[in-house]
Design a protein around this motif. Structure first.
Motif: not given
Lengths: 168, 168
Positions: A135, B11, B15
């Protein structure tokens, strides 16, 4: 065998720094062919309040060494942002690559669970290793690599998709 | 626990598609505030021989669903590239996200070793799963996501680095 953080991080950094080196060479060739100083390209940006190409390279270097260091439990080495020429930028890339390659794969063991702290000017981010990698580190790293490519394309340097994906 | 391809891929796609949705909303708000048609931004590109924003969204969708499908042993669903409005592009993102979320994590087991074939107009690439993920799917996916952000920044839409990194 499964996907290891060592393989993902080291391969990602290695191949993209090689791509950036190629992009810099193509920028130099373009400037030479058109008879202008390649420094014009190094100072180019996509918006007045975005960083120019030189800084995008420095940030790609920072993200690459930061990702490798933090996920292997090291403090990222600090490189001064003093590059002004194309050769200096290429040396920065080489120095970054050498650092990342120097890290033993085993140092990344357990990286998914490692606590990672990223200080910024205003705050400190605290991540779990996997959240940091997926992320923060990967998107940031790719952001700066892609920005270099797009600054050059926007300025007429002839690049193809293969110059972004690299040798296969 | 170690890093799984399922977690990395799902993920990453989730995102970044959320980020693209936010970017489209900010593009719409900017166009409304400046009183121009948001279609101008959707048709904007960074070089005459690059794809405009609409196509960058479609390609991010293709790369996201392609990466998830190929690494989980499925054939990527084919989405027709027919979007012309902002709402249609947001639906494309939602459809892509729903597909990727629908894949069971277990289907990604062994993805690193899976043979992946990527047909293009002129040839077929054959990869090992890990090489495909690290050297093709992730860079391509991030390329198109970053291109959307940079097209908007270049056209004066006020975005910060957090709009690229997303909510944390």
């Amino acid at each position: 065998m499964s996907l290891t953080v060592a393989a993902l991080v080291k391969t990602t950094v290695r191949r993209n720094l090689q791509i950036l080196e190629t992009l810099l060479d193509k920028a130099a060739a373009h400037a030479a062919a058109k008879n202008f100083d390649v420094g014009v390209l190094l100072g180019s940006r996509l918006a007045p309040d975005m960083f120019p190409l030189t800084r995008q390279i420095q940030l790609a270097s920072d993200m690459g060494k930061g990702m490798a260091a933090r996920l292997s439990g090291q403090k990222p080495p600090s490189f001064e942002d003093v590059e002004t020429t194309l050769d200096e930028l290429k040396q920065r890339l080489a120095r970054t690559a050498a650092y990342v390659e120097s890290i033993d794969d085993a140092a990344f063991d357990g990286a998914e669970q490692r606590e990672v702290r990223v200080p910024t000017r205003t705050e400190e981010f605290v991540f779990g290793g996997q959240d940091y990698l997926v992320g923060f580190a990967l998107p940031n790293f790719y952001f700066h690599v892609t920005a270099v490519y797009l600054i050059l394309r926007h300025n007429g340097v002839e690049l193809g998709k293969r110059d972004f994906l690299g040798a296969r």
